[in-house]
Write an enzyme that holds these catalytic residues in place. Structure first.
Site, mmCIF file in Angstrom:
data_model
loop_
_atom_site.group_PDB
_atom_site.id
_atom_site.type_symbol
_atom_site.label_atom_id
_atom_site.label_comp_id
_atom_site.label_asym_id
_atom_site.label_seq_id
_atom_site.Cartn_x
_atom_site.Cartn_y
_atom_site.Cartn_z
ATOM 1 C CG ASP A 67 46.634 -14.505 63.524
ATOM 2 O OD1 ASP A 67 46.144 -15.697 63.511
ATOM 3 O OD2 ASP A 67 45.904 -13.700 63.334
ATOM 4 C CG ASN A 136 42.706 -3.205 65.855
ATOM 5 O OD1 ASN A 136 42.313 -4.069 65.279
ATOM 6 N ND2 ASN A 136 43.694 -3.175 66.709
ATOM 7 C CG HIS A 138 43.794 -6.920 64.001
ATOM 8 N ND1 HIS A 138 43.767 -6.989 65.246
ATOM 9 C CD2 HIS A 138 42.873 -7.991 63.814
ATOM 10 C CE1 HIS A 138 43.324 -8.018 65.862
ATOM 11 N NE2 HIS A 138 42.734 -8.784 64.955
ATOM 12 C CD GLU A 143 46.899 -5.099 66.359
ATOM 13 O OE1 GLU A 143 45.724 -4.991 65.547
ATOM 14 O OE2 GLU A 143 47.016 -5.380 67.684
HETATM 15 C C1 GLP Z 1 41.915 -12.106 66.262
HETATM 16 C C2 GLP Z 1 43.199 -12.883 65.241
HETATM 17 C C3 GLP Z 1 42.431 -12.618 63.862
HETATM 18 C C4 GLP Z 1 41.085 -12.815 63.788
HETATM 19 C C5 GLP Z 1 40.530 -11.557 64.412
HETATM 20 C C6 GLP Z 1 38.832 -11.607 64.700
HETATM 21 O O1 GLP Z 1 42.732 -11.205 67.129
HETATM 22 N N1 GLP Z 1 44.461 -12.475 65.285
HETATM 23 O O2 GLP Z 1 43.162 -13.600 62.999
HETATM 24 O O3 GLP Z 1 40.722 -12.793 62.575
HETATM 25 O O4 GLP Z 1 41.136 -11.244 65.650
HETATM 26 O O5 GLP Z 1 38.665 -12.428 65.659
HETATM 27 P P1 GLP Z 1 37.125 -13.181 65.812
HETATM 28 O O6 GLP Z 1 36.570 -13.876 64.553
HETATM 29 O O7 GLP Z 1 37.016 -14.123 67.130
HETATM 30 O O8 GLP Z 1 36.067 -11.963 65.831
#
Ligand code: GLP
Length: 245
Positions: A67, A136, A138, A143
């Site tokens: 992403d 959330n 995702h 989302e």
């Molecule tokens: C972000 C990214 C995701 C990621 C997730 C968790 O918003 N878009 O690809 O896996 O949230 O992030 P983190 O590893 O910093 O908790």
């Protein structure tokens, strides 16, 4: 889905890196789809070190970025592009032809998604996707409410995602939307590995594992996947009543 609860973040990260190593050894031409974020940092450091030490061939694999934030340039250290270059693409010396990342500055987002969809389908699908989970539920920027048959798309981000996302940046950013590989492409991957650590992810994992299986909490969809893995540390697993396999 297989659940592995490891004692520590380091153990979880080593296990995730080992799964990627297995895939690279079994299929050097693998299509890998990798997340960014705080969770996979150590996995990627361990992976890059093992690949170098064990001289695993990465010259034939393809890496796609899961992403990207819309409107964030690749030289911004909070961008997914910057992260993947820092942790994997540069250390491993992957060639530009092996790497495809979303361009968060593209003025043709439809084409941006079409290129990603074309690459995934040309390769016969993703072999291994390594993802984190948002607060959330995702996956990538899929989302809550994203259709399960979604391919790569532009996603309007929920306030929690844009608020939490500020942690990656040096200064406040106008985050609002993202580009993401779609749920369908992830759910169809040869292996879909989710990693989650730390106590702040404990309520997320409880809902994922013990709430309703629904695209309203995308991570819950992993539970029905034979190709799904959830790797956690013990802190993230404290609210789970399910047993590890
Ligand atoms: C972000 C990214 C995701 C990621 C997730 C968790 O918003 N878009 O690809 O896996 O949230 O992030 P983190 O590893 O910093 O908790």
């Amino acid at each position: 889905m297989k659940l592995q609860i490891h004692d520590t973040y380091a153990a979880m990260s080593a296990a995730a890196a080992a799964l990627v190593m297995d895939t690279l050894r079994a299929k050097p031409t693998a299509l890998l789809c990798f997340a960014t974020g705080d969770t996979p940092r150590l996995t990627y450091e361990l992976l890059a070190a093992r690949i170098q030490e064990e001289k695993v061939d990465t010259s034939q694999c393809t890496l796609i970025g899961l992403d990207e934030w819309l409107g964030i340039p690749p030289e911004n250290e909070g961008s997914c592009d910057y992260f993947l270059h820092h942790y994997l693409i540069n250390p491993l010396g992957l060639k530009p032809r092996q790497v495809h990342l979303f361009d968060g500055l593209s003025d043709d987002l439809e084409n941006e998604c079409a290129m990603m969809n074309g690459l995934i389908s040309d390769k016969g699908g993703i072999d291994l996707a390594l993802v984190g989970v948002g607060m959330n539920g995702h996956i990538g920027f899929n989302e809550p409410g994203t259709p399960v048959d979604a391919a790569a798309h532009v996603s309007a981000l929920e306030p929690i995602t844009t608020q939490v996302g500020q942690k990656y940046f040096m200064g406040e950013q106008p985050l609002h939307s993202g580009l993401t590989v779609g749920l369908k492409q992830l759910l169809e991957a040869g292996q879909l590995i989710m990693i989650a650590n730390g106590e702040k992810k404990a309520p997320v994992l409880r809902q994922m594992m013990e709430g309703e299986i629904s695209n309203l909490f995308p991570a819950s969809l992993l539970r029905q996947q034979v190709n799904g893995f959830l790797l956690t540390d013990s802190a993230a697993a404290t609210m789970l009543t399910t047993q590890k396999e």
